[in-house]
Design a protein around this motif. Structure first.
Motif, PDB file in Angstrom:
ATOM      1  N   GLY A 185      -1.169   5.133  83.393  1.00 17.55           N
ATOM      2  CA  GLY A 185       0.015   5.643  82.707  1.00 17.55           C
ATOM      3  C   GLY A 185       1.192   5.956  83.603  1.00 17.55           C
ATOM      4  O   GLY A 185       2.286   6.261  83.115  1.00 17.55           O
ATOM      5  N   LEU A 186       1.017   5.887  84.907  1.00 13.88           N
ATOM      6  CA  LEU A 186       2.108   6.263  85.808  1.00 13.88           C
ATOM      7  C   LEU A 186       3.255   5.259  85.753  1.00 13.88           C
ATOM      8  O   LEU A 186       4.424   5.643  85.755  1.00 13.88           O
ATOM      9  CB  LEU A 186       1.593   6.416  87.237  1.00 13.88           C
ATOM     10  CG  LEU A 186       2.582   6.983  88.242  1.00 13.88           C
ATOM     11  CD1 LEU A 186       3.071   8.367  87.807  1.00 13.88           C
ATOM     12  CD2 LEU A 186       1.948   7.086  89.618  1.00 13.88           C
ATOM     13  N   GLU A 187       2.942   3.981  85.675  1.00 16.00           N
ATOM     14  CA  GLU A 187       3.998   2.959  85.623  1.00 16.00           C
ATOM     15  C   GLU A 187       4.886   3.170  84.401  1.00 16.00           C
ATOM     16  O   GLU A 187       6.113   3.122  84.494  1.00 16.00           O
ATOM     17  CB  GLU A 187       3.382   1.559  85.591  1.00 16.00           C
ATOM     18  CG  GLU A 187       4.417   0.448  85.603  1.00 16.00           C
ATOM     19  CD  GLU A 187       3.801  -0.934  85.648  1.00 16.00           C
ATOM     20  OE1 GLU A 187       4.563  -1.895  85.553  1.00 16.00           O
ATOM     21  OE2 GLU A 187       2.568  -1.054  85.783  1.00 16.00           O
ATOM     22  N   THR A 188       4.275   3.445  83.256  1.00 17.33           N
ATOM     23  CA  THR A 188       5.037   3.705  82.032  1.00 17.33           C
ATOM     24  C   THR A 188       5.903   4.949  82.194  1.00 17.33           C
ATOM     25  O   THR A 188       7.068   4.966  81.779  1.00 17.33           O
ATOM     26  CB  THR A 188       4.075   3.880  80.835  1.00 17.33           C
ATOM     27  OG1 THR A 188       3.284   2.696  80.727  1.00 17.33           O
ATOM     28  CG2 THR A 188       4.828   4.110  79.544  1.00 17.33           C
ATOM     29  N   ALA A 189       5.360   5.992  82.799  1.00 20.19           N
ATOM     30  CA  ALA A 189       6.118   7.226  83.015  1.00 20.19           C
ATOM     31  C   ALA A 189       7.299   6.988  83.955  1.00 20.19           C
ATOM     32  O   ALA A 189       8.391   7.541  83.739  1.00 20.19           O
ATOM     33  CB  ALA A 189       5.205   8.313  83.569  1.00 20.19           C
ATOM     34  N   ILE A 190       7.113   6.156  84.968  1.00 23.95           N
ATOM     35  CA  ILE A 190       8.202   5.840  85.897  1.00 23.95           C
ATOM     36  C   ILE A 190       9.313   5.101  85.160  1.00 23.95           C
ATOM     37  O   ILE A 190      10.500   5.433  85.297  1.00 23.95           O
ATOM     38  CB  ILE A 190       7.683   5.002  87.085  1.00 23.95           C
ATOM     39  CG1 ILE A 190       6.765   5.847  87.964  1.00 23.95           C
ATOM     40  CG2 ILE A 190       8.837   4.434  87.901  1.00 23.95           C
ATOM     41  CD1 ILE A 190       5.986   5.038  88.990  1.00 23.95           C
ATOM     42  N   ILE A 191       8.946   4.112  84.380  1.00 22.49           N
ATOM     43  CA  ILE A 191       9.943   3.336  83.629  1.00 22.49           C
ATOM     44  C   ILE A 191      10.696   4.245  82.662  1.00 22.49           C
ATOM     45  O   ILE A 191      11.925   4.172  82.549  1.00 22.49           O
ATOM     46  CB  ILE A 191       9.262   2.154  82.903  1.00 22.49           C
ATOM     47  CG1 ILE A 191       8.768   1.129  83.937  1.00 22.49           C
ATOM     48  CG2 ILE A 191      10.214   1.504  81.902  1.00 22.49           C
ATOM     49  CD1 ILE A 191       7.852   0.072  83.394  1.00 22.49           C
ATOM     50  N   THR A 192       9.981   5.123  81.988  1.00 20.86           N
ATOM     51  CA  THR A 192      10.616   6.075  81.069  1.00 20.86           C
ATOM     52  C   THR A 192      11.587   6.980  81.820  1.00 20.86           C
ATOM     53  O   THR A 192      12.715   7.220  81.356  1.00 20.86           O
ATOM     54  CB  THR A 192       9.549   6.924  80.346  1.00 20.86           C
ATOM     55  OG1 THR A 192       8.685   6.039  79.626  1.00 20.86           O
ATOM     56  CG2 THR A 192      10.173   7.923  79.396  1.00 20.86           C
ATOM     57  N   SER A 193      11.192   7.470  82.973  1.00 21.40           N
ATOM     58  CA  SER A 193      12.059   8.328  83.786  1.00 21.40           C
ATOM     59  C   SER A 193      13.332   7.597  84.198  1.00 21.40           C
ATOM     60  O   SER A 193      14.427   8.147  84.116  1.00 21.40           O
ATOM     61  CB  SER A 193      11.332   8.807  85.030  1.00 21.40           C
ATOM     62  OG  SER A 193      10.316   9.700  84.702  1.00 21.40           O
ATOM     63  N   LEU A 194      13.157   6.360  84.645  1.00 17.94           N
ATOM     64  CA  LEU A 194      14.325   5.577  85.057  1.00 17.94           C
ATOM     65  C   LEU A 194      15.261   5.310  83.888  1.00 17.94           C
ATOM     66  O   LEU A 194      16.482   5.397  84.029  1.00 17.94           O
ATOM     67  CB  LEU A 194      13.868   4.265  85.702  1.00 17.94           C
ATOM     68  CG  LEU A 194      13.189   4.410  87.066  1.00 17.94           C
ATOM     69  CD1 LEU A 194      12.589   3.089  87.505  1.00 17.94           C
ATOM     70  CD2 LEU A 194      14.169   4.924  88.107  1.00 17.94           C
ATOM     71  N   ARG A 195      14.707   5.013  82.733  1.00 20.97           N
ATOM     72  CA  ARG A 195      15.540   4.790  81.537  1.00 20.97           C
ATOM     73  C   ARG A 195      16.314   6.057  81.182  1.00 20.97           C
ATOM     74  O   ARG A 195      17.488   5.996  80.827  1.00 20.97           O
ATOM     75  CB  ARG A 195      14.675   4.363  80.359  1.00 20.97           C
ATOM     76  CG  ARG A 195      14.239   2.938  80.420  1.00 20.97           C
ATOM     77  CD  ARG A 195      13.444   2.576  79.196  1.00 20.97           C
ATOM     78  NE  ARG A 195      13.009   1.209  79.268  1.00 20.97           N
ATOM     79  CZ  ARG A 195      11.988   0.721  78.612  1.00 20.97           C
ATOM     80  NH1 ARG A 195      11.288   1.501  77.801  1.00 20.97           N
ATOM     81  NH2 ARG A 195      11.656  -0.541  78.730  1.00 20.97           N
ATOM     82  N   GLN A 202       8.883  13.442  83.430  1.00 17.50           N
ATOM     83  CA  GLN A 202      10.018  12.532  83.370  1.00 17.50           C
ATOM     84  C   GLN A 202      10.947  12.613  84.576  1.00 17.50           C
ATOM     85  O   GLN A 202      10.654  12.007  85.579  1.00 17.50           O
ATOM     86  CB  GLN A 202      10.784  12.723  82.053  1.00 17.50           C
ATOM     87  CG  GLN A 202       9.908  12.614  80.808  1.00 17.50           C
ATOM     88  CD  GLN A 202       9.076  11.352  80.770  1.00 17.50           C
ATOM     89  OE1 GLN A 202       9.581  10.282  81.070  1.00 17.50           O
ATOM     90  NE2 GLN A 202       7.814  11.447  80.420  1.00 17.50           N
ATOM     91  N   ILE A 203      12.047  13.352  84.537  1.00 14.42           N
ATOM     92  CA  ILE A 203      13.000  13.374  85.642  1.00 14.42           C
ATOM     93  C   ILE A 203      12.332  13.898  86.911  1.00 14.42           C
ATOM     94  O   ILE A 203      12.503  13.349  87.984  1.00 14.42           O
ATOM     95  CB  ILE A 203      14.235  14.250  85.296  1.00 14.42           C
ATOM     96  CG1 ILE A 203      14.967  13.722  84.064  1.00 14.42           C
ATOM     97  CG2 ILE A 203      15.189  14.345  86.483  1.00 14.42           C
ATOM     98  CD1 ILE A 203      15.701  12.421  84.245  1.00 14.42           C
ATOM     99  N   GLY A 204      11.544  14.938  86.811  1.00 18.01           N
ATOM    100  CA  GLY A 204      10.852  15.497  87.965  1.00 18.01           C
ATOM    101  C   GLY A 204       9.845  14.536  88.572  1.00 18.01           C
ATOM    102  O   GLY A 204       9.486  14.676  89.738  1.00 18.01           O
ATOM    103  N   LEU A 205       9.389  13.589  87.806  1.00 17.40           N
ATOM    104  CA  LEU A 205       8.407  12.617  88.281  1.00 17.40           C
ATOM    105  C   LEU A 205       8.925  11.856  89.497  1.00 17.40           C
ATOM    106  O   LEU A 205       8.224  11.710  90.497  1.00 17.40           O
ATOM    107  CB  LEU A 205       8.061  11.637  87.147  1.00 17.40           C
ATOM    108  CG  LEU A 205       7.193  10.443  87.526  1.00 17.40           C
ATOM    109  CD1 LEU A 205       5.756  10.905  87.710  1.00 17.40           C
ATOM    110  CD2 LEU A 205       7.285   9.377  86.471  1.00 17.40           C
ATOM    111  N   LEU A 206      10.157  11.383  89.416  1.00 16.37           N
ATOM    112  CA  LEU A 206      10.704  10.596  90.528  1.00 16.37           C
ATOM    113  C   LEU A 206      10.910  11.458  91.769  1.00 16.37           C
ATOM    114  O   LEU A 206      10.703  10.985  92.894  1.00 16.37           O
ATOM    115  CB  LEU A 206      12.013   9.933  90.100  1.00 16.37           C
ATOM    116  CG  LEU A 206      11.879   8.931  88.947  1.00 16.37           C
ATOM    117  CD1 LEU A 206      13.230   8.356  88.590  1.00 16.37           C
ATOM    118  CD2 LEU A 206      10.891   7.831  89.283  1.00 16.37           C
ATOM    119  N   GLN A 207      11.288  12.696  91.593  1.00 20.66           N
ATOM    120  CA  GLN A 207      11.427  13.594  92.739  1.00 20.66           C
ATOM    121  C   GLN A 207      10.065  13.835  93.384  1.00 20.66           C
ATOM    122  O   GLN A 207       9.948  13.864  94.606  1.00 20.66           O
ATOM    123  CB  GLN A 207      12.052  14.917  92.303  1.00 20.66           C
ATOM    124  CG  GLN A 207      13.505  14.760  91.900  1.00 20.66           C
ATOM    125  CD  GLN A 207      14.047  15.989  91.212  1.00 20.66           C
ATOM    126  OE1 GLN A 207      13.317  16.685  90.519  1.00 20.66           O
ATOM    127  NE2 GLN A 207      15.331  16.239  91.392  1.00 20.66           N
TER     128      GLN A 207
END
Length: 155
Positions: free
Chosen positions: A126-136, A69-74
């Protein structure tokens, strides 16, 4: 002569690939190698190989990104930074090739490197969904006033 030239081109590609990946050759000698190959008429072949190499490198970076989640964007920001540096290094060494290819209407090596990472990101299930979840989650934390513990490097 064709067999000798093919063997020569393959050996030169291996020198370039190894030099780019492992730093086994000086940048100057790699630049000269690329210039020589282009003058011999193998610019398109090397361009295609470099594009594949950049895509494989991007795929490896994307595979390393976890869905935490949060670490994904980093991790995505770090992958982008690393891919950009690698792409610019390849472009600087292969500047002669890059300029000769541009005259044929092909994208620059810089564009190829950027597109490689984008394609790799898009192809990861599944990466797009994980990115959207992280941003939310980040937006929710900011709205709740919890933004002080969010690392600004992801913005």
């Amino acid at each position: 002569k064709k067999i000798k030239m093919t063997t020569y081109v393959e050996s030169q590609w291996e020198v370039l690939r190894s030099g780019l990946e492992n730093g086994t050759e000086s940048r100057e000698s790699l630049y000269r190698l690329v210039e020589e190959i282009c003058l011999e008429g193998y610019a398109n072949d090397f361009y295609e190989r470099l594009a594949l190499m950049l895509f494989a490198s991007a795929q490896n970076k994307v595979r390393e990104i976890s869905a935490d989640q949060i670490g994904l964007l980093q991790k995505m920001a770090l992958a982008w930074e690393t891919q950009s540096k690698e792409t610019m290094s390849v472009r600087n060494i292969c500047l002669y090739l890059d300029r000769s290819i541009l005259h044929q209407g092909c994208p620059s090596l810089k564009e190829v490197g950027c597109l490689a990472l984008r394609r790799a990101l898009q192809s990861e299930p599944g990466l797009e969904t994980a990115i959207i979840t992280s941003l939310r989650q980040i937006c929710g934390r900011v709205l709740r006033g919890e933004q002080e513990d969010i690392d600004d490097s992801i913005y």
